[in-house]
Design an enzyme around this catalytic site. Sequence first.
Site, mmCIF file in Angstrom:
data_model
loop_
_atom_site.group_PDB
_atom_site.id
_atom_site.type_symbol
_atom_site.label_atom_id
_atom_site.label_comp_id
_atom_site.label_asym_id
_atom_site.label_seq_id
_atom_site.Cartn_x
_atom_site.Cartn_y
_atom_site.Cartn_z
ATOM 1 C CD GLU A 161 -2.620 1.146 -0.110
ATOM 2 O OE1 GLU A 161 -3.327 0.215 -0.522
ATOM 3 O OE2 GLU A 161 -2.411 2.165 -0.778
ATOM 4 C CE LYS A 220 4.896 0.526 1.936
ATOM 5 N NZ LYS A 220 3.910 1.555 1.854
ATOM 6 C CB CYS A 276 5.795 4.000 6.556
ATOM 7 S SG CYS A 276 4.224 3.147 6.515
HETATM 8 C C1 UDX Z 1 4.486 7.406 3.812
HETATM 9 C C2 UDX Z 1 4.529 7.329 2.281
HETATM 10 O O1 UDX Z 1 4.367 8.652 1.731
HETATM 11 C C3 UDX Z 1 3.452 6.396 1.767
HETATM 12 O O2 UDX Z 1 3.548 6.245 0.361
HETATM 13 C C4 UDX Z 1 3.597 5.039 2.446
HETATM 14 O O3 UDX Z 1 2.554 4.168 2.034
HETATM 15 C C5 UDX Z 1 3.572 5.189 3.956
HETATM 16 O O4 UDX Z 1 4.594 6.114 4.371
HETATM 17 P P1 UDX Z 1 2.966 8.692 5.585
HETATM 18 O O5 UDX Z 1 4.001 8.264 6.579
HETATM 19 O O6 UDX Z 1 1.539 8.441 5.902
HETATM 20 O O7 UDX Z 1 3.246 8.009 4.173
HETATM 21 O O8 UDX Z 1 3.090 10.273 5.343
HETATM 22 P P2 UDX Z 1 4.042 11.204 4.465
HETATM 23 O O9 UDX Z 1 3.208 12.231 3.822
HETATM 24 O O10 UDX Z 1 4.939 10.444 3.568
HETATM 25 O O11 UDX Z 1 4.913 11.957 5.575
HETATM 26 C C6 UDX Z 1 5.851 11.271 6.392
HETATM 27 C C7 UDX Z 1 6.603 12.265 7.259
HETATM 28 O O12 UDX Z 1 7.468 13.077 6.480
HETATM 29 C C8 UDX Z 1 5.686 13.243 8.018
HETATM 30 O O13 UDX Z 1 6.173 13.424 9.332
HETATM 31 C C9 UDX Z 1 5.794 14.508 7.205
HETATM 32 O O14 UDX Z 1 5.532 15.666 7.965
HETATM 33 C C10 UDX Z 1 7.254 14.456 6.758
HETATM 34 N N1 UDX Z 1 7.526 15.211 5.535
HETATM 35 C C11 UDX Z 1 6.916 14.893 4.361
HETATM 36 C C12 UDX Z 1 8.444 16.272 5.575
HETATM 37 O O15 UDX Z 1 9.027 16.567 6.614
HETATM 38 N N2 UDX Z 1 8.727 16.947 4.418
HETATM 39 C C13 UDX Z 1 8.141 16.650 3.221
HETATM 40 O O16 UDX Z 1 8.446 17.319 2.214
HETATM 41 C C14 UDX Z 1 7.193 15.590 3.198
#
Ligand code: UDX
Length: 462
Positions: A161, A220, A276
């Site tokens: 996913e 993944k 993740c």
């Molecule tokens: C992530 C992946 O994006 C997704 O494809 C996978 O299935 C699960 O892991 P998620 O952890 O839900 O998703 O959120 P994501 O939007 O990726 O953000 C992860 C972390 O990175 C957050 O703490 C977010 O604030 C941080 N982040 C994200 C940043 O600090 N800077 C960015 O530019 C993007």
Amino acid sequence: MVKNICCIGAGYVGGPTMAVIAEMCPEIKVTVVDVNANRIDAWNSADLDKLPIYEPGLAEVVRAARGRNLFFSTDIENAIDEAEIIFMSVNTPTKNYGKGKGMGADLKYIELSARQIAKVAKTDKIVVEKSTLPVRTAAAIKSILDNTGNGVKFQILSNPEFLAEGTAINDLKNADRVLIGGDQTDEGLAAIEKLTAIYVHWIPRHKIIQTNVWSSELSKLTANAFLAQRISSINSISAICEKSGADVDEVARAIGADSRIGAKFLKTSVGFGGSCFQKDILNLVYICKTLGLPEVADYWEQVILMNDYQKHRFADNIITTLYNTVSGKKIAFLGWAFKKDTNDTRETAAMYVADILMNDLAEITAYDPKVNQEQMYADMDYLHSRTEDENRKLLKADTSPYSACKSAHAIAVLTEWDEFISYDWQRIYDNMMKPAFVFDGRNILDHKKLREIGFKVRAIGK
Ligand code: UDX
Ligand code: ADP
């Protein structure tokens, strides 16, 4: 045509994914099961505000499908028995004991569900890995199923996913791609086609990528490692910016305009969190080590080390700026969730920053639109840095941002919730201790306006 599917695990992945499949495929009965009866009750609650997870758009999807072809239940055996395809979406945390402690994935929940499937199944089944898993887990699941089953044939598929929390429903409905890995045998290819037939209800066929099982499993982990690496890369540059007069947001815009680099995932922050990124990279590192590839392991581990550094740098900056002591000082946290639009706090930077400040006896008052005090205490207790009593003494949650900030020496922005931008910042300033500091860990506020009011602003990478 498949008529009946089930999903073991009604969490952040299983719940929304199955709700969208049910909405898009009204002729398929979708049953989501979980050992946690409270969680299932919450999924069944009449009040859609009480669903166990918060995701924009989720309540509407559940309203459309629940009771029609979407069911939440604790009767795991019956659901397994009826289903032709079984999705495994149980938690796979980083192991906190024994071999692989702190790195490898703990597969005990996966193994338990595999054994349960083996015990109950009376007809051939397709078992789909949804949770993020180490490469070659499919082989382990297959061996459990083949050796303890009742002569029933199993096909194991990997269908990772890619949804991100806070945008789960949109990510599921408009996926960039769907990845399905399976055995490259006649039976394996037939199973891949059966699962593909579900997704083509709403995903264009050219976006469905079919591979062998190991490629799918490794893709993944690799996707998450690359995404996390971008954040650690820009965060490393933010440290240079703070010392050199460059502005990290300007640098991100300048490099992101190069179409080979791209603009997404270049937002500097106090550090990435979530269930993740860290887990998957640790997993990758562990796999590299077990495969005898220490140089590759070190390369990826650096992404985690840089993330830890960023959280420490942010907290240390607060302490240094507040005249080298935060003891007895009230620090207001705006945000606790690991990102906006979710109530999930797993690995949130907020708890690590709180931990460092609480080591220096700061008194933290936290406000998050979706996270309550009970969850914050659970997060702090999970770190085991101090007694539960001490955590409750040093940390309080507030249900209003204005009272959270009242009499505070400093505000730390930990999550990028949109609502923070439109607060009455003059009112907040008037009620704070002076000088009033804002440490914007997300660079979301209007720093010019805050400075005009009188705040002393510290941003990341500026
Ligand atoms: C992530 C992946 O994006 C997704 O494809 C996978 O299935 C699960 O892991 P998620 O952890 O839900 O998703 O959120 P994501 O939007 O990726 O953000 C992860 C972390 O990175 C957050 O703490 C977010 O604030 C941080 N982040 C994200 C940043 O600090 N800077 C960015 O530019 C993007
Ligand atoms: P994710 O983010 O991967 O969805 P969650 O922790 O949110 O992880 O959800 C995993 C769910 O799986 C939990 O609700 C947990 O109770 C459930 N679960 C774990 N093991 C089993 C099992 N053997 N049978 C049924 N449900 C299980």
